[in-house]
Motif scaffolding. Structure first.
Motif, mmCIF file in Angstrom:
data_model
loop_
_atom_site.group_PDB
_atom_site.id
_atom_site.type_symbol
_atom_site.label_atom_id
_atom_site.label_comp_id
_atom_site.label_asym_id
_atom_site.label_seq_id
_atom_site.Cartn_x
_atom_site.Cartn_y
_atom_site.Cartn_z
ATOM 1 N N VAL A 30 -7.255 -3.390 12.560
ATOM 2 C CA VAL A 30 -6.485 -3.176 11.328
ATOM 3 C C VAL A 30 -5.023 -2.895 11.660
ATOM 4 O O VAL A 30 -4.105 -3.444 11.027
ATOM 5 C CB VAL A 30 -7.087 -2.013 10.519
ATOM 6 C CG1 VAL A 30 -6.173 -1.653 9.347
ATOM 7 C CG2 VAL A 30 -8.464 -2.374 10.001
ATOM 8 N N ALA A 31 -4.789 -2.046 12.662
ATOM 9 C CA ALA A 31 -3.419 -1.681 13.021
ATOM 10 C C ALA A 31 -2.628 -2.881 13.527
ATOM 11 O O ALA A 31 -1.448 -3.067 13.175
ATOM 12 C CB ALA A 31 -3.435 -0.576 14.082
ATOM 13 N N VAL A 32 -3.255 -3.727 14.358
ATOM 14 C CA VAL A 32 -2.566 -4.918 14.868
ATOM 15 C C VAL A 32 -2.206 -5.855 13.726
ATOM 16 O O VAL A 32 -1.068 -6.356 13.641
ATOM 17 C CB VAL A 32 -3.447 -5.638 15.913
ATOM 18 C CG1 VAL A 32 -2.889 -7.027 16.218
ATOM 19 C CG2 VAL A 32 -3.522 -4.827 17.196
ATOM 20 N N GLY A 52 -5.959 -0.289 0.987
ATOM 21 C CA GLY A 52 -6.839 -1.319 0.431
ATOM 22 C C GLY A 52 -7.283 -2.313 1.481
ATOM 23 O O GLY A 52 -8.417 -2.801 1.465
ATOM 24 N N LEU A 53 -6.383 -2.613 2.432
ATOM 25 C CA LEU A 53 -6.748 -3.503 3.539
ATOM 26 C C LEU A 53 -7.891 -2.899 4.338
ATOM 27 O O LEU A 53 -8.845 -3.601 4.704
ATOM 28 C CB LEU A 53 -5.537 -3.727 4.445
ATOM 29 C CG LEU A 53 -5.799 -4.466 5.759
ATOM 30 C CD1 LEU A 53 -6.365 -5.858 5.509
ATOM 31 C CD2 LEU A 53 -4.509 -4.546 6.588
ATOM 32 N N ALA A 63 -11.640 1.256 7.318
ATOM 33 C CA ALA A 63 -11.236 2.171 6.253
ATOM 34 C C ALA A 63 -10.421 3.335 6.817
ATOM 35 O O ALA A 63 -9.382 3.716 6.265
ATOM 36 C CB ALA A 63 -12.470 2.687 5.519
ATOM 37 N N LEU A 64 -10.888 3.888 7.948
ATOM 38 C CA LEU A 64 -10.166 4.994 8.564
ATOM 39 C C LEU A 64 -8.824 4.536 9.112
ATOM 40 O O LEU A 64 -7.804 5.229 8.966
ATOM 41 C CB LEU A 64 -11.016 5.602 9.687
ATOM 42 C CG LEU A 64 -10.451 6.828 10.401
ATOM 43 C CD1 LEU A 64 -10.193 7.953 9.403
ATOM 44 C CD2 LEU A 64 -11.409 7.292 11.500
ATOM 45 N N GLY A 65 -8.795 3.345 9.727
ATOM 46 C CA GLY A 65 -7.542 2.819 10.248
ATOM 47 C C GLY A 65 -6.515 2.589 9.156
ATOM 48 O O GLY A 65 -5.342 2.965 9.288
#
Length: 436
Positions: free
Chosen positions: A50-52, A277-278, A175-177
């Motif tokens: 998610v972060a990338v 949301g992502l 979700a946590l990311g």
């Protein structure tokens, strides 16, 4: 083969001796450690994904940059899959897993430094290549190691729980990311760097869990590295038409029907959901898989596994089409949830069949080829989705949202066509009955 075991880690009795207790495997200490380490490791990896995606899209505003992530990781797989399979059959598999976790954790530290220093994007792809190389060696060793931990009679159930733990981490991770990025960007200009550091901690936790596993893989007749040894996995798979058909079905379905690479575009430009949301959208597919895994774990083996597999992949394609057209957030979430649920059936059927039909001295190479087919379809599918979105979006002066929608819908249609072709070419799948 195993070292001396404590009473709590003795081999479990056959499935018919323990009834249909879906939790019998958790009396096995090695299996508990393996499962816990995998859960934590995947949690960190999903947060990193998610972060990338968020950081690359924020810095480049290009869906093509998202697609390049898949291309870079696919190149690592293609280059290293055959050596990784040979290594998994000729080196202690536990040692390979531990080494892969160490290298992957170092790549995460590199990403954290790059993000913190706002270094050129090219360095991000370099670290992703290193991490993908480590995972390419880790995957076949880990898959081939699992049959050493549990009795053969309970292996299908072990696969189900293993898949469920992977998907459970994949639910919480995105979700946590996403939530952490949304929170941290209020206080820092480098929120992704913290996520990469957390992934480092998760990889090291998995390392400690695997270090505690007592089961060991003993190489009885090591083979020299050669083209003949590399080709063993391919020869075995092509000789097993049932396995070849299932792998082909899954490979093309994932390549054509995967919409996950474009979720940052959907979250920001179509559904107006933002970073949090992502994370929720990223969690929808694995959440569906967890629900399916829990259902399968409490049910007897599939009675018509082949027909069920074909129907589930067709539903995957249909749900992908509907997701591509949806502009309502929770309806889009429901379609991704459906995709995850039916996709898990394919994972359980394929992985169980591959491992049980393969002799132990070939499991590493066969698992490597299986990972190559499925892994490259995931990564190349991400590039294909981003490239098609680019062609139908910015390249012809339309919006990124238009390009993403067209890309996802075309992929869903292609998945349904793949089911029809595979069902015709491999009638063995239609006749495949009880899975045990």
């Amino acid at each position: 083969m195993h070292e001396a075991e404590s009473p709590e880690n003795l081999p479990l009795p056959p499935a018919n001796a323990v009834g249909d207790d879906p939790y019998a495997l958790f009396r096995n200490r090695d299996f508990r450690l393996y499962l816990a380490g995998r859960l934590v490791s995947v949690l960190g990896q999903q947060m990193l994904t998610v972060a990338v995606g968020w950081e690359l899209y924020e810095r480049t505003h290009s869906p093509l940059a998202l697609g390049l992530v898949g291309l870079v990781e696919m190149i690592a797989m293609v280059c290293c899959t055959l050596p990784s399979g040979h290594t998994a059959d000729n080196v202690n598999r536990k040692h390979i897993i531990l080494a892969g976790l160490l290298v992957s954790s170092c790549a995460s530290l590199g990403l954290a430094l790059i993000s913190w220093r706002h270094a050129p994007v090219a360095w991000v792809y370099a670290c992703l290549f290193v991490a993908a190389t480590a995972r390419t060696f880790l995957w076949p060793a880990s898959a081939a190691f699992l049959p050493n931990l549990v009795p053969r009679e309970l292996f299908a159930r072990a696969v189900t729980w293993n898949s469920g733990s992977f998907q459970l981490s994949s639910v919480a991770g995105p979700a946590l990311g996403g939530a952490l990025i949304a929170l941290l960007k209020k206080y820092s200009d480098h929120p992704a760097a913290f996520i990469y550091a957390l992934n480092f901690a998760a990889a090291m936790t998995c390392f400690l869990c695997m270090k505690g596993v007592r089961a060991r893989h003993v190489v009885t007749n090591p083979e020299p590295m050669s083209l003949k040894s590399f080709a063993t996995g391919f020869r075995f798979i092509f000789a097993q038409r049932l396995i070849l058909g299932m792998i082909t079905l899954d490979m093309f379905a994932v390549f054509l029907g995967g919409a996950t690479a474009l979720l940052p575009v959907y979250a920001k430009d179509i559904l107006n959901a933002g970073a949090d949301g992502l994370g929720v959208l990223q969690a929808a597919l694995p959440l569906g898989s967890v629900a399916c895994a829990l259902f399968l774990a409490h049910r007897p083996p599939l009675q018509k596994a082949g027909r069920t597999l074909l129907r589930c992949v067709a539903v995957f394609g249909l749900a992908t089409i509907v997701f591509g057209l949806s502009q309502w957030f929770w309806f889009s979430f429901a379609m991704l949830f459906t995709c995850g649920a039916v996709d898990n059936v394919s994972v359980v059927v394929r992985h169980t069949s591959v491992q049980l039909l393969t002799p132990d001295d070939k499991r590493g190479r066969v698992s490597a080829v299986n990972s190559l087919f499925i892994g490259t379809s995931n990564e190349l599918g991400g590039f294909e989705s981003g490239f098609v979105a680019y062609l139908f979006g910015a390249a012809i002066h339309h919006s990124n949202a238009t390009g993403a929608t067209i890309s996802v819908v075309i992929g869903g249609v292609g998945t349904i066509l793949t089911v029809l072709v595979v069902a015709w070419l491999w009638p063995e799948i239609r006749r495949y009955g009880k899975m045990e």
